[in-house]
Scaffold this motif. Sequence first.
Motif, PDB file in Angstrom:
ATOM      1  N   ARG A 253       5.700  22.591 -39.868  1.00  0.00           N
ATOM      2  CA  ARG A 253       6.145  21.205 -40.001  1.00  0.00           C
ATOM      3  C   ARG A 253       5.640  20.622 -41.311  1.00  0.00           C
ATOM      4  NH1 ARG A 253       5.349  16.380 -41.113  1.00  0.00           N
ATOM      5  NH2 ARG A 253       3.206  17.009 -41.559  1.00  0.00           N
ATOM      6  N   GLY A 254       6.532  20.068 -42.096  1.00  0.00           N
ATOM      7  CA  GLY A 254       6.116  19.439 -43.337  1.00  0.00           C
ATOM      8  C   GLY A 254       7.132  18.409 -43.772  1.00  0.00           C
ATOM      9  N   ASN A 255       6.817  17.719 -44.873  1.00  0.00           N
ATOM     10  CA  ASN A 255       7.817  16.803 -45.426  1.00  0.00           C
ATOM     11  C   ASN A 255       8.813  17.605 -46.273  1.00  0.00           C
ATOM     12  OD1 ASN A 255       6.702  17.081 -48.088  1.00  0.00           O
ATOM     13  ND2 ASN A 255       5.172  15.510 -47.609  1.00  0.00           N
ATOM     14  N   ALA A 256       9.843  16.949 -46.748  1.00  0.00           N
ATOM     15  CA  ALA A 256      10.928  17.660 -47.421  1.00  0.00           C
ATOM     16  C   ALA A 256      10.442  18.430 -48.641  1.00  0.00           C
ATOM     17  CB  ALA A 256      12.024  16.666 -47.818  1.00  0.00           C
ATOM     18  N   ALA A 257       9.548  17.821 -49.415  1.00  0.00           N
ATOM     19  CA  ALA A 257       9.083  18.489 -50.630  1.00  0.00           C
ATOM     20  C   ALA A 257       8.281  19.739 -50.293  1.00  0.00           C
ATOM     21  CB  ALA A 257       8.242  17.518 -51.463  1.00  0.00           C
ATOM     22  N   GLU A 258       7.381  19.622 -49.340  1.00  0.00           N
ATOM     23  CA  GLU A 258       6.562  20.779 -48.951  1.00  0.00           C
ATOM     24  C   GLU A 258       7.434  21.914 -48.416  1.00  0.00           C
ATOM     25  OE1 GLU A 258       2.803  17.941 -47.504  1.00  0.00           O
ATOM     26  OE2 GLU A 258       4.314  18.607 -46.076  1.00  0.00           O
ATOM     27  N   MET A 259       8.384  21.557 -47.572  1.00  0.00           N
ATOM     28  CA  MET A 259       9.207  22.588 -46.929  1.00  0.00           C
ATOM     29  C   MET A 259      10.161  23.236 -47.936  1.00  0.00           C
ATOM     30  SD  MET A 259       8.107  22.666 -43.770  1.00  0.00           S
ATOM     31  CE  MET A 259       9.322  23.116 -42.523  1.00  0.00           C
ATOM     32  N   ALA A 260      10.652  22.438 -48.879  1.00  0.00           N
ATOM     33  CA  ALA A 260      11.530  22.997 -49.910  1.00  0.00           C
ATOM     34  C   ALA A 260      10.781  24.025 -50.748  1.00  0.00           C
ATOM     35  CB  ALA A 260      12.082  21.872 -50.786  1.00  0.00           C
TER      36      ALA A 260
ATOM     37  N   ALA B  51      18.306  19.466 -43.398  1.00  0.00           N
ATOM     38  CA  ALA B  51      18.738  20.513 -42.459  1.00  0.00           C
ATOM     39  C   ALA B  51      18.911  21.841 -43.184  1.00  0.00           C
ATOM     40  CB  ALA B  51      20.040  20.103 -41.764  1.00  0.00           C
ATOM     41  N   GLY B  52      19.426  21.765 -44.401  1.00  0.00           N
ATOM     42  CA  GLY B  52      19.578  22.988 -45.186  1.00  0.00           C
ATOM     43  C   GLY B  52      18.236  23.641 -45.466  1.00  0.00           C
ATOM     44  N   ILE B  53      17.241  22.823 -45.822  1.00  0.00           N
ATOM     45  CA  ILE B  53      15.897  23.351 -46.090  1.00  0.00           C
ATOM     46  C   ILE B  53      15.305  23.957 -44.819  1.00  0.00           C
ATOM     47  CG2 ILE B  53      13.527  22.691 -46.656  1.00  0.00           C
ATOM     48  CD1 ILE B  53      14.762  20.452 -48.427  1.00  0.00           C
ATOM     49  N   ALA B  54      15.420  23.220 -43.717  1.00  0.00           N
ATOM     50  CA  ALA B  54      14.822  23.694 -42.462  1.00  0.00           C
ATOM     51  C   ALA B  54      15.453  25.013 -42.039  1.00  0.00           C
ATOM     52  CB  ALA B  54      14.979  22.642 -41.361  1.00  0.00           C
TER      53      ALA B  54
ATOM     54  N   LYS C 103      17.055  27.201 -43.882  1.00  0.00           N
ATOM     55  CA  LYS C 103      16.721  28.263 -44.828  1.00  0.00           C
ATOM     56  C   LYS C 103      15.332  28.845 -44.543  1.00  0.00           C
ATOM     57  CE  LYS C 103      16.441  29.152 -49.835  1.00  0.00           C
ATOM     58  NZ  LYS C 103      16.342  28.515 -51.172  1.00  0.00           N
ATOM     59  N   LEU C 104      14.367  27.961 -44.369  1.00  0.00           N
ATOM     60  CA  LEU C 104      13.012  28.440 -44.111  1.00  0.00           C
ATOM     61  C   LEU C 104      12.921  29.146 -42.752  1.00  0.00           C
ATOM     62  CD1 LEU C 104      10.091  28.621 -45.140  1.00  0.00           C
ATOM     63  CD2 LEU C 104       9.652  26.395 -44.094  1.00  0.00           C
TER      64      LEU C 104
ATOM     65  N   ASP D 255      15.837  26.498 -35.898  1.00  0.00           N
ATOM     66  CA  ASP D 255      15.419  27.900 -35.934  1.00  0.00           C
ATOM     67  C   ASP D 255      16.564  28.665 -36.599  1.00  0.00           C
ATOM     68  OD1 ASP D 255      17.362  28.196 -34.009  1.00  0.00           O
ATOM     69  OD2 ASP D 255      15.997  28.886 -32.424  1.00  0.00           O
ATOM     70  N   GLU D 256      16.732  29.925 -36.290  1.00  0.00           N
ATOM     71  CA  GLU D 256      17.748  30.683 -37.024  1.00  0.00           C
ATOM     72  C   GLU D 256      19.167  30.279 -36.644  1.00  0.00           C
ATOM     73  OE1 GLU D 256      16.509  34.917 -37.735  1.00  0.00           O
ATOM     74  OE2 GLU D 256      14.857  34.288 -36.427  1.00  0.00           O
TER      75      GLU D 256
END
Lengths: 276, 276, 276
Positions: free
Chosen positions: B123-130, B156-159, B161-162, B181-182
């Motif tokens: 779990r992170g903010n958008a910058a961290e997760m990107a 959603a794209g970042i989430a 992808k990760l 998730d996937e």
Amino acid sequence: MSITQAQIAEIVARVRARRPLVHHITNYVTVNGVANITLCMGALPVMAQAKEEVEEMVESAGALVLNLGTLWPEQVEAMILAGRRANQLGIPIILDPVGAGATKMRTESALRLLDELSITVVRGNAAEMAVLAGAEAGAEATIKGVESIGDCADPAGIATKLARQRHCVAAVTGPVDVVSDETRCVRVANGHAMMGRVTGTGCMATAAIGACTAVEPDFVLATAAALAAYGLSGERAAARSRGPGTFQVQLFDAVAELNAQDLLSGVRVREEHTSV
Amino acid sequence: MSITQAQIAEIVARVRARRPLVHHITNYVTVNGVANITLCMGALPVMAQAKEEVEEMVESAGALVLNLGTLWPEQVEAMILAGRRANQLGIPIILDPVGAGATKMRTESALRLLDELSITVVRGNAAEMAVLAGAEAGAEATIKGVESIGDCADPAGIATKLARQRHCVAAVTGPVDVVSDETRCVRVANGHAMMGRVTGTGCMATAAIGACTAVEPDFVLATAAALAAYGLSGERAAARSRGPGTFQVQLFDAVAELNAQDLLSGVRVREEHTSV
Amino acid sequence: MSITQAQIAEIVARVRARRPLVHHITNYVTVNGVANITLCMGALPVMAQAKEEVEEMVESAGALVLNLGTLWPEQVEAMILAGRRANQLGIPIILDPVGAGATKMRTESALRLLDELSITVVRGNAAEMAVLAGAEAGAEATIKGVESIGDCADPAGIATKLARQRHCVAAVTGPVDVVSDETRCVRVANGHAMMGRVTGTGCMATAAIGACTAVEPDFVLATAAALAAYGLSGERAAARSRGPGTFQVQLFDAVAELNAQDLLSGVRVREEHTSV
């Protein structure tokens, strides 16, 4: 060239508009309050002290705050690393010498930071600041743990002495705060006795100074603005508090909601001439 | 197979009935709030990070929460030790990559934990997760210290992808939280702007996720339940607050008193189909 | 020689008049609350744990509080150094064995401190204290992380056993607190269930004991006075609270405003004869 309430209101507004990052290397007792006061002032706090990352982190910061409240040797090394990088980049450094005079390690670490770094502002209580200015412990005020006990006859003298020795701004906080550099001396009469009954109010004052120095290069003015805004918030919080628990909570609200009108009517600063 | 409010209410009730132990290896800025939110959710927090004890401590836990907010090298080693034991025992691991992207040490430590451990939820903010998903810093959102600055066009794209890279659940929190998730993607529209004005609200969201994953093996559902319950509590706390100080206090009360009726009427979650 | 409410009120007044320094080597989860309760009791807290300074710092203190909540090996070494100096100077040492029984490291560290130092008072929950007194884990009460789970049939038996083994005062806190030395046993029936819903209330009880032992050499009396004053404050805070967030805030106010009249009417202590 006296400091006006309008100047102080404008600096607080500038912090809120620019949201500077303030990098803290600080103690674990009051760190949460320090982060929250930084946010309430309008700046962004970041806490980082691994030697591996402090130089990189400080590069993004508008100010670096070094607080000795629970120092240990590795932390002091990280402070030196971050401080050197800040000095290279012209980023102001604020030092809070918590407990200087209480142990040799605290006194020596504070003096080492003053020797090896170009410190922009030092803020402490009368006992801490007297020790750094070379007074015999107990001559001006007595340190008991991290508290200054007893009245200090001449906070302005201590502040001016330290400022001239170190070519920095020195802020001695107490019932009336004194902010001096080598030629100027400003008294800030905002604040409330309740601030002495909660842990961390000194550390949070230092954090507020960090936020203001990040946006204002006249560091006497920035320091006085921070102490006036923070002290006025303390007055307003005390009026809404029952005791130290509610006061601490109200203090965050009061700093966050402080506006130009409050500052224009409530700030009590006075600049004096000092003999050079 | 959309997530319902009843499912979320039931998971929160289950946390309170079972009182799972949640083992946190976390930062010292927000640790008190993290412990208290864990308690308010109905779980039991324990903080332990000595390398000598983390493997033994995690054996009793229902979830392990790793938070990089004030990381140092030894702490990362303790996280690896505790994480390996958690993986052996099938105990979910929640990662909060605080400040990933702000320094090399933070980015590399987060990636190392993702490489060497099987992480259940990030779990992170958008910058961290990107940053963790491989975006160039600043491409999706900008990190400033530990804050994500600016709007993120595609959380959603970042989430997703990760999540696909790491075979985990990825939660990007912001004005609307996205949990992926996937194959699934859930949006949680609870929360309040006041949560951005207090330090530690991200860390506390991660703690809430820890509490829910300890009792619910559908980790998308558990994560969405935690973020919905926590976000709804934030809304209710904000309605009773004057500023960030009172908000922080009311947030603990709001999480503790949240009941099934509140959740059934107040939760706003929506599950979307994602293209596989 | 039963303990009276008047004695307890007088000890609290003495703390406020003398303002003893209490040196804490403690965990970073609850350290802010510990410092603030020390202040609210009327004493001065100082937190210092660098091995380089603990011996010097403790020389100024009226009591030394050792708390194992987030122990690590170096911190335990600092506790030993500070404790030896405190023993040389006759300064009382209060031990809070947080999580004893939860990991080998915690149990062994607590036992090592009891072996190598002359500890004045040990305060813990039933599970922690039973482990230190040599019970099989789970025989008397179960530790879950740092919480004691389940009812303890015989807290007085545990307290007396540990007190006789270690020639110290042993305080087992719970719904009714029991304070024993080798011959005496005092029950303190103040407190409120809300105290179990906030992190750090045990650590803060230990801090209150530190403040009272600094001014009162009858350590059974000092410990009972601290637990009664603190427990009564908890009752009063609970009456003004909505949930755990507001309770924590009100607790500081309640401790700070507690006066002799409150103590004379509200304290519930009872001394029993123990079989020697």
